[in-house]
Write a protein that holds these residues in place. Structure first.
Motif, PDB file in Angstrom:
ATOM      1  N   ARG A  73     -15.488  11.985   3.025  1.00  0.00           N
ATOM      2  CA  ARG A  73     -14.124  12.491   2.895  1.00  0.00           C
ATOM      3  C   ARG A  73     -13.996  13.790   3.668  1.00  0.00           C
ATOM      4  NH1 ARG A  73     -10.830  10.463  -0.821  1.00  0.00           N
ATOM      5  NH2 ARG A  73      -9.706  12.427  -0.961  1.00  0.00           N
ATOM      6  N   PRO A  74     -12.859  14.007   4.308  1.00  0.00           N
ATOM      7  CA  PRO A  74     -12.689  15.242   5.072  1.00  0.00           C
ATOM      8  C   PRO A  74     -12.639  16.458   4.141  1.00  0.00           C
ATOM      9  CG  PRO A  74     -10.616  14.045   4.942  1.00  0.00           C
ATOM     10  CD  PRO A  74     -11.666  13.137   4.369  1.00  0.00           C
ATOM     11  N   VAL A  75     -13.412  17.474   4.477  1.00  0.00           N
ATOM     12  CA  VAL A  75     -13.421  18.733   3.742  1.00  0.00           C
ATOM     13  C   VAL A  75     -12.989  19.827   4.711  1.00  0.00           C
ATOM     14  CG1 VAL A  75     -14.783  20.390   2.431  1.00  0.00           C
ATOM     15  CG2 VAL A  75     -15.290  17.934   2.238  1.00  0.00           C
ATOM     16  N   PHE A  76     -11.866  20.461   4.420  1.00  0.00           N
ATOM     17  CA  PHE A  76     -11.314  21.455   5.325  1.00  0.00           C
ATOM     18  C   PHE A  76     -11.952  22.822   5.089  1.00  0.00           C
ATOM     19  CE2 PHE A  76      -8.177  18.166   5.513  1.00  0.00           C
ATOM     20  CZ  PHE A  76      -7.639  18.249   6.791  1.00  0.00           C
ATOM     21  N   THR A  77     -12.223  23.524   6.175  1.00  0.00           N
ATOM     22  CA  THR A  77     -12.664  24.909   6.079  1.00  0.00           C
ATOM     23  C   THR A  77     -11.482  25.771   5.618  1.00  0.00           C
ATOM     24  OG1 THR A  77     -12.039  25.412   8.352  1.00  0.00           O
ATOM     25  CG2 THR A  77     -14.262  24.529   7.995  1.00  0.00           C
ATOM     26  N   PRO A  78     -11.715  27.001   5.179  1.00  0.00           N
ATOM     27  CA  PRO A  78     -10.590  27.878   4.836  1.00  0.00           C
ATOM     28  C   PRO A  78      -9.580  28.005   5.976  1.00  0.00           C
ATOM     29  CG  PRO A  78     -12.621  28.818   4.015  1.00  0.00           C
ATOM     30  CD  PRO A  78     -13.018  27.632   4.840  1.00  0.00           C
ATOM     31  N   LEU A  79     -10.081  28.101   7.202  1.00  0.00           N
ATOM     32  CA  LEU A  79      -9.171  28.140   8.349  1.00  0.00           C
ATOM     33  C   LEU A  79      -8.400  26.831   8.451  1.00  0.00           C
ATOM     34  CD1 LEU A  79      -8.057  29.366  10.992  1.00  0.00           C
ATOM     35  CD2 LEU A  79     -10.045  28.352  12.162  1.00  0.00           C
ATOM     36  N   GLY A  80      -9.085  25.705   8.220  1.00  0.00           N
ATOM     37  CA  GLY A  80      -8.419  24.412   8.298  1.00  0.00           C
ATOM     38  C   GLY A  80      -7.294  24.286   7.302  1.00  0.00           C
ATOM     39  N   VAL A  81      -7.493  24.791   6.079  1.00  0.00           N
ATOM     40  CA  VAL A  81      -6.452  24.757   5.060  1.00  0.00           C
ATOM     41  C   VAL A  81      -5.234  25.539   5.526  1.00  0.00           C
ATOM     42  CG1 VAL A  81      -5.855  25.474   2.713  1.00  0.00           C
ATOM     43  CG2 VAL A  81      -8.083  24.433   3.168  1.00  0.00           C
ATOM     44  N   ASP A  82      -5.468  26.704   6.123  1.00  0.00           N
ATOM     45  CA  ASP A  82      -4.358  27.531   6.622  1.00  0.00           C
ATOM     46  C   ASP A  82      -3.653  26.838   7.785  1.00  0.00           C
ATOM     47  OD1 ASP A  82      -2.819  30.033   6.700  1.00  0.00           O
ATOM     48  OD2 ASP A  82      -3.841  30.381   8.608  1.00  0.00           O
ATOM     49  N   LEU A  83      -4.433  26.185   8.648  1.00  0.00           N
ATOM     50  CA  LEU A  83      -3.826  25.516   9.800  1.00  0.00           C
ATOM     51  C   LEU A  83      -2.970  24.322   9.383  1.00  0.00           C
ATOM     52  CD1 LEU A  83      -6.705  25.564  12.447  1.00  0.00           C
ATOM     53  CD2 LEU A  83      -4.669  27.009  12.347  1.00  0.00           C
TER      54      LEU A  83
ATOM     55  N   LEU B 181      -9.080  25.480  19.882  1.00  0.00           N
ATOM     56  CA  LEU B 181      -8.940  26.689  19.082  1.00  0.00           C
ATOM     57  C   LEU B 181     -10.235  27.483  19.007  1.00  0.00           C
ATOM     58  CD1 LEU B 181      -6.833  25.209  16.124  1.00  0.00           C
ATOM     59  CD2 LEU B 181      -5.997  26.465  18.127  1.00  0.00           C
ATOM     60  N   GLY B 182     -11.351  26.842  19.348  1.00  0.00           N
ATOM     61  CA  GLY B 182     -12.640  27.529  19.285  1.00  0.00           C
ATOM     62  C   GLY B 182     -13.062  27.838  17.862  1.00  0.00           C
ATOM     63  N   ALA B 183     -12.708  26.964  16.911  1.00  0.00           N
ATOM     64  CA  ALA B 183     -13.032  27.201  15.505  1.00  0.00           C
ATOM     65  C   ALA B 183     -13.134  25.865  14.788  1.00  0.00           C
ATOM     66  CB  ALA B 183     -11.975  28.076  14.835  1.00  0.00           C
ATOM     67  N   ALA B 184     -13.910  25.852  13.693  1.00  0.00           N
ATOM     68  CA  ALA B 184     -14.096  24.636  12.912  1.00  0.00           C
ATOM     69  C   ALA B 184     -12.940  24.450  11.937  1.00  0.00           C
ATOM     70  CB  ALA B 184     -15.414  24.697  12.153  1.00  0.00           C
ATOM     71  N   ILE B 185     -12.360  23.256  11.958  1.00  0.00           N
ATOM     72  CA  ILE B 185     -11.289  22.911  11.027  1.00  0.00           C
ATOM     73  C   ILE B 185     -11.846  22.135   9.838  1.00  0.00           C
ATOM     74  CG2 ILE B 185      -9.173  21.551  10.766  1.00  0.00           C
ATOM     75  CD1 ILE B 185      -8.565  22.141  13.685  1.00  0.00           C
ATOM     76  N   LEU B 186     -12.845  21.289  10.098  1.00  0.00           N
ATOM     77  CA  LEU B 186     -13.475  20.484   9.056  1.00  0.00           C
ATOM     78  C   LEU B 186     -14.936  20.884   8.905  1.00  0.00           C
ATOM     79  CD1 LEU B 186     -12.101  16.932   9.993  1.00  0.00           C
ATOM     80  CD2 LEU B 186     -11.277  18.431   8.177  1.00  0.00           C
ATOM     81  N   GLU B 187     -15.422  20.797   7.682  1.00  0.00           N
ATOM     82  CA  GLU B 187     -16.844  21.008   7.445  1.00  0.00           C
ATOM     83  C   GLU B 187     -17.592  19.745   7.849  1.00  0.00           C
ATOM     84  OE1 GLU B 187     -17.556  22.105   3.431  1.00  0.00           O
ATOM     85  OE2 GLU B 187     -16.316  23.925   3.511  1.00  0.00           O
ATOM     86  N   ARG B 188     -18.733  19.923   8.471  1.00  0.00           N
ATOM     87  CA  ARG B 188     -19.556  18.788   8.878  1.00  0.00           C
ATOM     88  C   ARG B 188     -20.685  18.643   7.857  1.00  0.00           C
ATOM     89  NH1 ARG B 188     -15.565  18.848  11.580  1.00  0.00           N
ATOM     90  NH2 ARG B 188     -15.367  18.321  13.794  1.00  0.00           N
ATOM     91  N   GLY B 189     -20.731  17.489   7.181  1.00  0.00           N
ATOM     92  CA  GLY B 189     -21.743  17.276   6.158  1.00  0.00           C
ATOM     93  C   GLY B 189     -21.828  15.819   5.798  1.00  0.00           C
TER      94      GLY B 189
END
Length: 315
Positions: free
Chosen positions: A59-69, A47-55
Motif C-alpha cells: 500500500r502506498p505510504v506517503f512521506t510528510p512532504l507527500g501528504v502536504d503535496l 521535485l528532487g524529493a521523496a513523495i512515497l516511502e519505499r518499503g
C-alpha cells in the motif's frame, strides 16, 4: 525556471491518496498501473524529493512532504477546473455537467419531485448525483469532486458559501398505543421524558433532533440508533420509542403505511435546508439560478405535506 508538475501527475497523486491502491488509482485515471507509477516517480525526480516511502508494504505510504503535496495538488486541480468552468459558464450558463451532492435525509423524499423540475427548467444541465453524509460530501466538495450540495444548515464546512432556501419543520412520531396519542400536540418537555430514537452519529438530523429537544450531543445515554429514516419509523412502529421526523420525509412516504402516529410540536422546531458551494466558485450565478427551482420543489412538498398533515395531525 522551476519545472512544474503536469495536471496528469497531480491527478495520479490525488487518486493514489484517495484510493490507497496503485491498481485502483490507475484504473480511476484510465491508465495502466505502470504508467501511474512512472508518473509518480517522474514527479519525485522533478521535485528532487521523496513523495512515497519505499518499503515492503504494497500500500502506498506517503512521506510528510507527500501528504502536504496531496493537499496542494487538490487545490491546484480545483483551480485548473475553475478556469475551464469559468469559460464554460460564460459561454452557456446552466449547461453541461454539474456534480450534485445531497444528504440521505433529503434525497429520497425530494428527488422524485426535484429532478423533473430541474430537467424542465434547465434542459442543458447534466446532473450527476451523489448521496452521502454531510462530512463526506463536504470533503468531496473541497476536493472538487462535487460542485453543489443540498443539505441542512448550519454545516461546519471550510471555505464554503451557503444559501438558505427553505425550512423543514419537525413532527413527533409515536407508537399507536403511546400514552401521548390522545394529546392534540406534544411538548418538548414531554418528549424529554421519552426514549428518543435517533439516527446514527454522522447524520446531521440526529444533531438537529437533539438540539430541538434540548438534549446533549451524546443522546442522553439510553438511546437506539438507526441508519435510515425508514428504519427509524419501523422502530417507532415497534414501540421502541418516539422520534422527530421532518415534514419533507413524511410527505415523501417515510411512514410506508405504518401505524405510526404524527403529532405537531407545541413549540415548533425544525431544520433549515440550503445549498453550499466552494467559496469563489465560478458557477455561483448558476447555483443561485438553480436555488429558486429547488426552493419551489421543497415548498411544493411542504404545501402538500401541510394539507396531508391537517388530515393526519389532530387540529
Amino acid at each position: 525556471m522551476t519545472p512544474l508538475p503536469s495536471p496528469q501527475q497531480l491527478r495520479y497523486l490525488v487518486a493514489l491518496a484517495d484510493l490507497g491502491h496503485f491498481g485502483r488509482a490507475a484504473a480511476s485515471c484510465a491508465v495502466t498501473q505502470s504508467t501511474l507509477s512512472a508518473g509518480i516517480i517522474a514527479l519525485e525526480r522533478q521535485l528532487g524529493a521523496a513523495i512515497l516511502e519505499r518499503g515492503p508494504s504494497k500500500r502506498p505510504v506517503f512521506t510528510p512532504l507527500g501528504v502536504d503535496l496531496v493537499k496542494r495538488a487538490r487545490g491546484a486541480l480545483a483551480a485548473l477546473t475553475a478556469v475551464a468552468e469559468t469559460a464554460a459558464a460564460a459561454r452557456d450558463p446552466l449547461s453541461g455537467p454539474l456534480r450534485f451532492g445531497i444528504i440521505p435525509t433529503i434525497s429520497p423524499f425530494l428527488l422524485p419531485r426535484l429532478m423533473p423540475a430541474l430537467r424542465t427548467a434547465f434542459p442543458r444541465l447534466q446532473l450527476w448525483l451523489r448521496e452521502d453524509l454531510t462530512e463526506r460530501l463536504g470533503d468531496d466538495l473541497a476536493a472538487g469532486r462535487l460542485d453543489l450540495l443540498l443539505l441542512a444548515l448550519p454545516a461546519t464546512l471550510p471555505e464554503v458559501e451557503t444559501l438558505r432556501i427553505a425550512d423543514d419543520p419537525f413532527v413527533a412520531a409515536l407508537p399507536p398505543d403511546h400514552h401521548l396519542a390522545g394529546d392534540a400536540s406534544v411538548t418538548l418537555a414531554a418528549l424529554g421524558g421519552e426514549r428518543l430514537l435517533l439516527l446514527e452519529d454522522g447524520h446531521c438530523l440526529r444533531d438537529h433532533a437533539l438540539a430541538a429537544c434540548g438534549l446533549p450531543g451524546a443522546g442522553g445515554g439510553d438511546s437506539f440508533a438507526a441508519t435510515t429514516l425508514h428504519t427509524l419509523v419501523q422502530m417507532v412502529a415497534g414501540g421502541l420509542g418516539v422520534t422527530l421526523l421532518p415534514r419533507l420525509a413524511v410527505e415523501g412516504g417515510v411512514l410506508s403505511n405504518t401505524p405510526v402516529l404524527l403529532k405537531p410540536l407545541a413549540e415548533p422546531q425544525g431544520r433549515t435546508l440550503g445549498l453550499a458551494w466552494r467559496a469563489r466558485s465560478p458557477r455561483v450565478a448558476d447555483f443561485r439560478g438553480m436555488a429558486e427551482t429547488i426552493a419551489q420543489a421543497i415548498e411544493a412538498s411542504g404545501a402538500t405535506q401541510q394539507s396531508r398533515a391537517d388530515a393526519v395531525l389532530p387540529a
